[in-house]
Write an enzyme that holds these catalytic residues in place. Structure first.
Site, PDB file in Angstrom:
ATOM      1  N   TYR A   1      40.302  34.399  48.084  1.00 17.74           N
ATOM      2  CA  TYR A   1      40.773  35.181  46.937  1.00 17.74           C
ATOM      3  C   TYR A   1      40.492  34.494  45.612  1.00 17.74           C
ATOM      4  O   TYR A   1      40.312  35.160  44.590  1.00 17.74           O
ATOM      5  CB  TYR A   1      42.258  35.520  47.101  1.00 17.74           C
ATOM      6  CG  TYR A   1      42.471  36.548  48.182  1.00 17.74           C
ATOM      7  CD1 TYR A   1      42.239  37.892  47.945  1.00 17.74           C
ATOM      8  CD2 TYR A   1      42.865  36.170  49.462  1.00 17.74           C
ATOM      9  CE1 TYR A   1      42.401  38.843  48.949  1.00 17.74           C
ATOM     10  CE2 TYR A   1      43.030  37.107  50.472  1.00 17.74           C
ATOM     11  CZ  TYR A   1      42.787  38.439  50.203  1.00 17.74           C
ATOM     12  OH  TYR A   1      42.927  39.373  51.204  1.00 17.74           O
TER      13      TYR A   1
ATOM     14  N   ARG B   1      37.115  35.748  44.808  1.00 17.34           N
ATOM     15  CA  ARG B   1      37.168  37.150  44.386  1.00 17.34           C
ATOM     16  C   ARG B   1      37.697  37.254  42.952  1.00 17.34           C
ATOM     17  O   ARG B   1      37.232  38.068  42.165  1.00 17.34           O
ATOM     18  CB  ARG B   1      38.093  37.959  45.311  1.00 17.34           C
ATOM     19  CG  ARG B   1      37.810  37.905  46.798  1.00 17.34           C
ATOM     20  CD  ARG B   1      36.612  38.703  47.217  1.00 17.34           C
ATOM     21  NE  ARG B   1      35.352  38.078  46.872  1.00 17.34           N
ATOM     22  CZ  ARG B   1      34.881  36.957  47.441  1.00 17.34           C
ATOM     23  NH1 ARG B   1      35.572  36.328  48.372  1.00 17.34           N
ATOM     24  NH2 ARG B   1      33.710  36.465  47.086  1.00 17.34           N
TER      25      ARG B   1
ATOM     26  N   GLN C   1      43.419  52.106  45.330  1.00 20.01           N
ATOM     27  CA  GLN C   1      43.445  51.193  46.460  1.00 20.01           C
ATOM     28  C   GLN C   1      42.811  49.860  46.074  1.00 20.01           C
ATOM     29  O   GLN C   1      42.848  48.915  46.858  1.00 20.01           O
ATOM     30  CB  GLN C   1      42.673  51.809  47.636  1.00 20.01           C
ATOM     31  CG  GLN C   1      43.255  53.126  48.122  1.00 20.01           C
ATOM     32  CD  GLN C   1      42.368  53.789  49.154  1.00 20.01           C
ATOM     33  OE1 GLN C   1      42.345  53.374  50.307  1.00 20.01           O
ATOM     34  NE2 GLN C   1      41.632  54.809  48.749  1.00 20.01           N
ATOM     35  N   ASN C   2      42.231  49.798  44.883  1.00 17.95           N
ATOM     36  CA  ASN C   2      41.525  48.593  44.436  1.00 17.95           C
ATOM     37  C   ASN C   2      42.491  47.554  43.887  1.00 17.95           C
ATOM     38  O   ASN C   2      43.516  47.897  43.292  1.00 17.95           O
ATOM     39  CB  ASN C   2      40.488  48.950  43.381  1.00 17.95           C
ATOM     40  CG  ASN C   2      39.473  49.958  43.895  1.00 17.95           C
ATOM     41  OD1 ASN C   2      39.197  49.999  45.088  1.00 17.95           O
ATOM     42  ND2 ASN C   2      38.934  50.769  42.999  1.00 17.95           N
TER      43      ASN C   2
ATOM     44  N   ASP D   1      41.450  45.255  41.673  1.00 18.44           N
ATOM     45  CA  ASP D   1      40.935  44.794  40.370  1.00 18.44           C
ATOM     46  C   ASP D   1      41.718  45.450  39.243  1.00 18.44           C
ATOM     47  O   ASP D   1      42.562  46.317  39.462  1.00 18.44           O
ATOM     48  CB  ASP D   1      39.436  45.097  40.254  1.00 18.44           C
ATOM     49  CG  ASP D   1      39.133  46.597  40.393  1.00 18.44           C
ATOM     50  OD1 ASP D   1      39.587  47.375  39.536  1.00 18.44           O
ATOM     51  OD2 ASP D   1      38.455  46.984  41.364  1.00 18.44           O
TER      52      ASP D   1
ATOM     53  N   HIS E   1      47.516  48.469  46.863  1.00 21.67           N
ATOM     54  CA  HIS E   1      47.225  47.310  47.712  1.00 21.67           C
ATOM     55  C   HIS E   1      47.347  45.982  46.990  1.00 21.67           C
ATOM     56  O   HIS E   1      46.845  44.967  47.476  1.00 21.67           O
ATOM     57  CB  HIS E   1      45.830  47.468  48.330  1.00 21.67           C
ATOM     58  CG  HIS E   1      45.719  48.663  49.230  1.00 21.67           C
ATOM     59  ND1 HIS E   1      44.531  49.283  49.537  1.00 21.67           N
ATOM     60  CD2 HIS E   1      46.684  49.367  49.893  1.00 21.67           C
ATOM     61  CE1 HIS E   1      44.759  50.306  50.344  1.00 21.67           C
ATOM     62  NE2 HIS E   1      46.058  50.375  50.566  1.00 21.67           N
TER      63      HIS E   1
ATOM     64  N   SER F   1      36.574  56.431  51.291  1.00 20.97           N
ATOM     65  CA  SER F   1      36.187  57.097  52.533  1.00 20.97           C
ATOM     66  C   SER F   1      37.304  57.945  53.110  1.00 20.97           C
ATOM     67  O   SER F   1      37.098  58.713  54.046  1.00 20.97           O
ATOM     68  CB  SER F   1      35.763  56.057  53.566  1.00 20.97           C
ATOM     69  OG  SER F   1      36.844  55.172  53.842  1.00 20.97           O
TER      70      SER F   1
END
Length: 233
Positions: free
Chosen positions: A54, A57, A87-88, A90, A105, A172
């Site tokens: 992480y 990231r 759901q990101n 960032d 999330h 998706s």
């Protein structure tokens, strides 16, 4: 009163800003097994590996900028009451100008106590072993891992129920519970799914597709909504 638009976004909207999608076709995330870096079990097995993952990231995110899709969604606020459910992990929606963002999330630029979920801190540097909350417990990424509850769903569901228009971008629709949010929309509520890939969804009333990448599809839809133009089916 402004009409309410609720937007659900996934990795596809951030990919055009240079962030890799959550999982590659080989089932790995940045060459790591998902269960090793995104589960409580992985954390207990190897905290250093998870922190390193992480930390990388986070560094990558700090070099990214919002793209046209993020900015266009913020422009909708000129005329609509807009809530973005993402759901990101960032912060590109916020950087793009959106003022109401719900992160299902978690958030990469935050850290939380391992023992006290409500102790959350803004965090842009690396998290290292020995970084603790004020109660002395190790900090971990503020990320909802597989197998953990998604507490922000309690905030997201009422928003979706209020939606006059519901838009899904770059996801998706297979990751639950987020994918189930569309089921809380009203029967008559217009729904749009923007994604370059065909998405196999069960029959959902008033759902239309724009098979384009986020920057193209969102820009097109937002311009039509701001102009009050009928949108071709």
């Amino acid at each position: 009163m402004k009409k309410k638009i609720v937007v659900l976004t996934g990795a596809g909207i951030s990919a055009e800003s240079g962030l890799k999608t959550f999982r590659d076709s080989n089932g790995l995330w940045e060459e790591h097994r998902i269960e090793d870096v995104a589960s409580p079990e992985g954390w207990h097995r190897n905290k250093q590996l998870v922190l390193n993952f992480y930390n990388q990231r986070r560094k990558q995110l700090l070099e990214c900028k919002p793209n046209r899709a993020h900015i266009a969604l913020a422009e909708l606020e000129e005329k609509y009451d807009v809530s973005v459910i993402t759901q990101n992990v960032d912060n590109l929606h916020e950087l793009g100008g959106s003022t109401h963002v719900v992160h299902l999330h978690g958030e990469l630029l935050k850290a939380r106590s391992t023992e006290h979920e409500d102790l959350v801190y803004d965090w842009e540097k690396d998290i290292v072993i020995g970084d603790t909350c004020e109660k002395g417990f190790q900090l971990r990424p503020y990320i909802v891992w597989f197998g953990e509850a998604v507490p922000k769903m309690e905030e997201a569901i009422p928003l979706v129920r209020q939606a006059d228009i519901f838009i899904v971008i770059g996801t998706s629709m297979v990751v639950y519970p987020a994918a189930g949010l569309i089921n809380y929309t009203g029967y008559e509520t217009p729904k749009w799914l923007i994604d370059p890939n065909e998405t196999a969804l069960p029959s959902i009333p008033n759902l239309k597709f724009i098979n384009e990448k986020a920057t193209v599809g969102v820009d097109y839809l937002v311009k039509q909504l701001l102009l009050d133009q009928p949108i071709p089916k």
